[in-house]
Motif scaffolding. Structure first.
Motif, PDB file in Angstrom:
ATOM      1  N   ILE A 161      -5.056  37.869  51.024  1.00 56.22           N
ATOM      2  CA  ILE A 161      -4.560  37.258  49.783  1.00 56.22           C
ATOM      3  C   ILE A 161      -3.120  36.769  49.862  1.00 56.22           C
ATOM      4  O   ILE A 161      -2.399  37.084  50.808  1.00 56.22           O
ATOM      5  CB  ILE A 161      -4.626  38.288  48.626  1.00 56.22           C
ATOM      6  N   PHE A 167       4.482  35.939  49.944  1.00 55.14           N
ATOM      7  CA  PHE A 167       3.831  37.062  50.619  1.00 55.14           C
ATOM      8  C   PHE A 167       2.342  36.771  50.776  1.00 55.14           C
ATOM      9  O   PHE A 167       1.569  36.876  49.836  1.00 55.14           O
ATOM     10  CB  PHE A 167       4.031  38.358  49.821  1.00 55.14           C
ATOM     11  N   VAL A 208      -6.378  45.695  51.358  1.00 55.95           N
ATOM     12  CA  VAL A 208      -5.295  45.157  50.530  1.00 55.95           C
ATOM     13  C   VAL A 208      -5.779  45.057  49.092  1.00 55.95           C
ATOM     14  O   VAL A 208      -6.829  44.477  48.828  1.00 55.95           O
ATOM     15  CB  VAL A 208      -4.863  43.748  51.014  1.00 55.95           C
ATOM     16  N   SER A 244       0.685  47.897  43.835  1.00 57.53           N
ATOM     17  CA  SER A 244       1.331  48.623  42.756  1.00 57.53           C
ATOM     18  C   SER A 244       1.233  50.137  43.001  1.00 57.53           C
ATOM     19  O   SER A 244       2.239  50.813  43.136  1.00 57.53           O
ATOM     20  CB  SER A 244       0.662  48.258  41.443  1.00 57.53           C
TER      21      SER A 244
HETATM   22  C1  LIG Z   1       3.368  43.377  45.274  1.00 61.24           C
HETATM   23  C2  LIG Z   1       2.587  43.549  46.514  1.00 61.24           C
HETATM   24  C3  LIG Z   1       3.221  43.539  47.767  1.00 61.24           C
HETATM   25  C4  LIG Z   1       4.676  43.272  47.928  1.00 61.24           C
HETATM   26  O1  LIG Z   1       5.446  44.265  47.383  1.00 61.24           O
HETATM   27  P1  LIG Z   1       7.033  44.049  47.201  1.00 61.24           P
HETATM   28  O2  LIG Z   1       7.509  45.400  46.791  1.00 61.24           O
HETATM   29  O3  LIG Z   1       7.192  42.998  46.178  1.00 61.24           O
HETATM   30  O4  LIG Z   1       7.571  43.630  48.527  1.00 61.24           O
HETATM   31  C5  LIG Z   1       2.444  43.738  48.870  1.00 61.24           C
HETATM   32  N1  LIG Z   1       1.130  43.930  48.779  1.00 61.24           N
HETATM   33  C6  LIG Z   1       0.477  43.928  47.591  1.00 61.24           C
HETATM   34  C7  LIG Z   1      -0.997  44.149  47.570  1.00 61.24           C
HETATM   35  C8  LIG Z   1       1.190  43.739  46.411  1.00 61.24           C
HETATM   36  O5  LIG Z   1       0.562  43.736  45.225  1.00 61.24           O
END
Ligand SMILES: *Cc1c(COP(=O)(O)O)cnc(C)c1O
Length: 438
Positions: A161, A167, A208, A244
């Protein structure tokens, strides 16, 4: 009078001349560009005024506080989780003086920065070991880099994703030197799909959390425990990026179940990663929990130093986790206070803010948790709607953003709505004043 002199005249006496000079140059450059594009020449007065605004912005504190009336509790663009009072005090104490950050008060020798935080993370999550980094992106990156670089990692197609802000799972894998191997299909992935994809070159299976979208309909994803058995049988590491990650049960508030960190560990994941500033409700951080055997090699990577958290983060995160340890998170951590707030309470607060004023109406609305947790899930909420604006919702929204204490709402059916669920109680008075001035 030249533009610089005019700008200086408009500014407070303590504004350094070089700031005014730069602002004048930049503003003149902007105007030149606009004129070249065929726009009208601007009066020197207007240039000076815009230059003064520019100079003031340079000297202003930033980011500046805003009132979040969007109804999205964990709003990444608005800085994610607000800290609890106690966490704020801890940050301030750590930042404003010296501390035993890397000093052992018992022995008088050098101490470890990570011990201040690893022990409470272990206590709260039940994990054997923990490592805190700058954010969850760093946590995922370093976990992969330490355990799978030069090898293959299996990721379900439906979990490959993008969570926004650049990201993207395939990119993070690539940056950490790992080869991504897609498994299954977009909507359905079974344990058998992973089993068939394993080769001698496979280092890990990574799950994920889909974060900001939900799949409905003909979908299937593997049972966590079965996948853990497969990983064990094949000698693979099972990494679970929860995004989260919750420490408390969200179903109590009429929401779906956001995966619990403890459960992910119990179901057999070797490594679980999550953010500090999403549902946890603390400062920006990334947390990795698991066994010492898998955490230690990550902590020893040279990049662990580059991605480590600073003392303010450690102090704020530790104080936030303390609320969970004491069983008071729902009462003290703002994110959970907002999730737990009842309709009657929100309505009473909305009435207090509107105070019967014309042009404002209290309405039912819906809020969201945000921050990549519980996509598509809504929390019934209460909002203040601006009803009689001749100029239209966009204009009202802009005026509220322009006020000394900017208020960010959202537009619903061509009317501006201010959702009370995300307005911090300490901001209620400021909100009332902004609305009075409207
Ligand atoms: C928000 C998120 C991240 C990134 O986290 P950050 O603390 O913003 O770096 C990574 N993986 C997933 C699945 C997320 O929801």
């Amino acid at each position: 009078m030249d533009v610089v002199a005019q700008i200086i005249e408009r500014l407070a006496p303590d504004v350094p001349a070089q700031v005014a000079v730069r602002a004048a140059r930049e503003e003149i450059e902007v105007v030149r560009g606009a004129v070249r594009q065929g726009q009208q020449v601007v009066a020197p007065d207007a240039i000076a005024e815009a230059g003064a605004v520019r100079a003031r912005l340079v000297l202003a504190d930033a980011p500046s506080p805003v009132i979040n009336a969007t109804g999205v509790i964990i709003h990444t663009n608005l800085g994610r989780a607000p800290l609890s009072e106690r966490a704020l005090d801890a940050v301030q104490a750590a930042a404003g003086g010296y501390s035993d950050l890397e000093f052992d008060l018992a022995t008088g020798q050098r101490g470890s920065r990570s011990n201040h935080i690893a022990d409470v993370v272990r206590e709260v999550t039940g994990a054997e070991a923990a490592l805190v980094l700058n954010n969850n992106a760093a946590a995922v990156f370093l976990a992969l880099e330490a355990h799978a670089r030069g090898r293959e990692v299996l990721v379900a197609r439906g979990e490959s994703i993008e969570i926004g802000g650049g990201f993207r799972i395939p990119d993070i894998l690539q940056a950490s030197g790992v080869r991504l191997r897609d498994v299954g299909t977009t909507n359905r992935t079974r344990v058998g799909d992973y089993a068939r994809a394993v080769t001698d070159d496979t280092a890990a299976i990574m799950r994920v959390h889909p974060s900001n979208f939900a799949q409905v309909g003909f979908t299937e994803s593997p049972d966590a425990r079965e996948l853990a058995s497969l990983a064990r049988e094949c000698g693979l590491l099972l990494i679970n990026d929860l995004g989260s990650g919750a420490l408390l049960d969200t179903t109590v508030y009429g929401l779906a179940q956001e995966p619990l960190i403890g459960e992910a560990l119990e179901a057999g994941a070797d490594l679980v990663t999550f953010s500090g500033d999403k549902l946890l409700g603390g400062p920006q951080a990334g947390v990795i929990v698991g066994s010492s055997q898998v955490i230690e090699p990550i902590a020893r990577r040279p990049l662990a130093r580059a991605l480590r958290p600073d003392k303010m983060t450690i102090a704020g995160l530790r104080a936030t986790l303390g609320h969970y340890l004491r069983g008071e998170a729902v009462d003290e951590v703002p994110v959970w206070q907002m999730i737990a707030a009842g309709g009657d309470d929100l309505r009473a607060r909305a009435e207090r803010v509107t105070n019967g004023r014309n042009g404002l109406r209290v309405v039912d609305s819906s809020a969201a948790v945000g921050g990549g947790s519980l996509p598509g899930q809504v929390l019934p909420s209460v909002a203040i709607e601006v009803t009689n604006s001749k100029s239209g919702a966009d204009d009202v929204a802009r005026r509220l953003r322009d006020s000394a204490r900017p208020v960010i709402g959202r537009i619903h059916r061509r009317r501006l709505r201010l959702d009370m669920r995300t307005v911090l109680p300490r901001d209620e008075r400021a909100l009332r004043e902004v609305l009075q001035a409207l």
